[in-house]
Scaffold this motif. Structure first.
Motif, PDB file in Angstrom:
ATOM      1  N   GLN A  76      30.472 -87.759  28.232  1.00  0.00           N
ATOM      2  CA  GLN A  76      31.054 -87.150  27.041  1.00  0.00           C
ATOM      3  C   GLN A  76      29.994 -86.648  26.072  1.00  0.00           C
ATOM      4  N   LEU A  77      28.964 -87.458  25.837  1.00  0.00           N
ATOM      5  CA  LEU A  77      27.906 -87.046  24.915  1.00  0.00           C
ATOM      6  C   LEU A  77      27.161 -85.826  25.443  1.00  0.00           C
ATOM      7  N   SER A 134      39.418 -91.560  36.776  1.00  0.00           N
ATOM      8  CA  SER A 134      39.620 -92.766  35.962  1.00  0.00           C
ATOM      9  C   SER A 134      41.044 -93.283  36.110  1.00  0.00           C
ATOM     10  N   LEU A 146      31.236 -92.969  31.260  1.00  0.00           N
ATOM     11  CA  LEU A 146      32.081 -91.966  30.609  1.00  0.00           C
ATOM     12  C   LEU A 146      31.503 -91.532  29.264  1.00  0.00           C
ATOM     13  N   PHE A 147      30.953 -92.480  28.480  1.00  0.00           N
ATOM     14  CA  PHE A 147      30.356 -92.118  27.203  1.00  0.00           C
ATOM     15  C   PHE A 147      29.145 -91.192  27.400  1.00  0.00           C
ATOM     16  N   GLY A 148      28.346 -91.475  28.452  1.00  0.00           N
ATOM     17  CA  GLY A 148      27.194 -90.609  28.735  1.00  0.00           C
ATOM     18  C   GLY A 148      27.622 -89.196  29.076  1.00  0.00           C
ATOM     19  N   LEU A 165      32.620 -97.586  30.999  1.00  0.00           N
ATOM     20  CA  LEU A 165      32.483 -97.111  29.620  1.00  0.00           C
ATOM     21  C   LEU A 165      31.165 -96.385  29.405  1.00  0.00           C
ATOM     22  N   PHE A 166      30.068 -96.997  29.865  1.00  0.00           N
ATOM     23  CA  PHE A 166      28.759 -96.366  29.679  1.00  0.00           C
ATOM     24  C   PHE A 166      28.681 -95.026  30.412  1.00  0.00           C
TER      25      PHE A 166
END
Length: 317
Positions: free
Chosen positions: A284-285, A248, A280-282, A277-278
């Motif tokens: 992370q979750l 990143s 990285l959020f995926g 964003l989508f």
């Protein structure tokens, strides 16, 4: 000459039940046929019922009334597919304990072979089902899972094992000392390091009743095996965090340089931001979920709740 029953060694047989009214009578008959052929041992048959809502308990009480070999533990509620069977095994008092499921997919006829290998000195004799007459899809998924678990674990697991097998009293004493409130039994016994004798069998299809396994129970067992015997997932989360963080930063620097050099001809737009964003959020979750599984396991240990609470016992003198 009459055999003195008090001189014979006791072998325990433990089987968990939950709504198995269609199978318990046939299971008893099959086990009785095997045990009567071993005159040098005496046996106790312990049923532990996980709060059945059908006539399973009534049938087991009738069996216990006519045969003192049959013992029964009834739970106050359903304590789950892991805790209840494990608790039942720990309640046995024999020099060896044989565990098998009550749905007749674990053939009682293998009991004699277990005892034979135990007499040869093996403290663990485990049945393995390389071939199953059940769902081919589930059989393949289980096989791939156990291969994966074996690859990431610090120990060597018995492939295609369901827990069906014989456990020497020394093994059970070690398990009692460990005092695990939510154990992955197939992995825990391999942690002890005893030599395991594997007996392969062709698992038959369930003929009566409905399987109690569903997506949640299978996921629970699978995830329990991973978090109990491997730190690889949580370490992958850490490594992936470093790699994605570095990537990143690198992408951000590239975009900044390009924008500074080609300010008018390089419109960045919002698409890279949204995609990044989508993504990285995926990630992370996903890894937060893995960490949550480990935290949940720690929480179970810290609570120190009883494995099972008994409602009643039958034929335990």
């Amino acid at each position: 000459m009459e055999i003195d029953l008090t001189d014979r060694l006791l072998i325990s047989i433990v089987t968990p039940t939950f709504n198995e009214q269609d199978n318990v009578d046939a299971l008893y008959v099959k086990i009785k046929a095997v045990t009567t052929s071993h005159t040098k041992y005496k046996f106790e048959l312990i049923f532990i019922d996980n709060h059945s809502t059908d006539t399973t308990v009534e049938k087991l009480k009738k069996l216990a009334a006519i045969d003192p070999m049959v013992k029964l533990i009834v739970n106050t509620r359903n304590f789950g597919h892991i805790r209840s069977p494990y608790y039942g095994i720990l309640q046995s008092s024999g020099v060896a304990t044989i565990y098998l499921a009550s749905d007749l997919q674990d053939p009682p006829e293998l009991i004699s072979e277990f005892i034979k290998h135990w007499e040869q000195g093996y403290k663990l004799v485990m049945a393995a089902k390389p071939v199953s007459q059940g769902s081919k899809v589930m059989n393949k998924l289980r096989r791939h899972y156990y291969r994966f678990l074996d690859d990431i674990s610090d120990i060597t697991l018995v492939p295609d094992s369901t827990g069906f097998g014989l456990y020497d009293a020394d093994v059970l004493e070690k398990l009692r000392q460990i005092d695990d409130p939510y154990p992955f039994l197939r992995g825990l016994i391999c942690e002890l390091g005893y030599e395991v004798k594997v007996v392969e069998f062709n698992q038959p299809r369930r003929l009566k009743g409905i399987s109690k396994n569903n997506f949640y129970t299978l996921y629970d067992i699978a995830m329990l095996g991973v978090i109990s015997h491997s730190k690889l997932p949580i370490r992958l989360a850490t490594i992936a965090g470093f790699i994605l963080g570095g990537l990143s930063l690198l992408v951000a620097m590239v975009f900044l340089i390009y924008k500074l050099l080609f300010w008018d001809s390089f419109p960045v737009g919002i698409a890279p931001v949204v995609i990044g964003l989508f993504f990285l959020f995926g990630i992370q979750l996903f890894f937060i979920g893995i960490i949550g599984e480990y935290v949940g396991s720690i929480h179970t240990y810290v609570q120190k709740r009883p494995i099972v609470v008994e409602k009643e016992r039958v034929n335990f003198d």
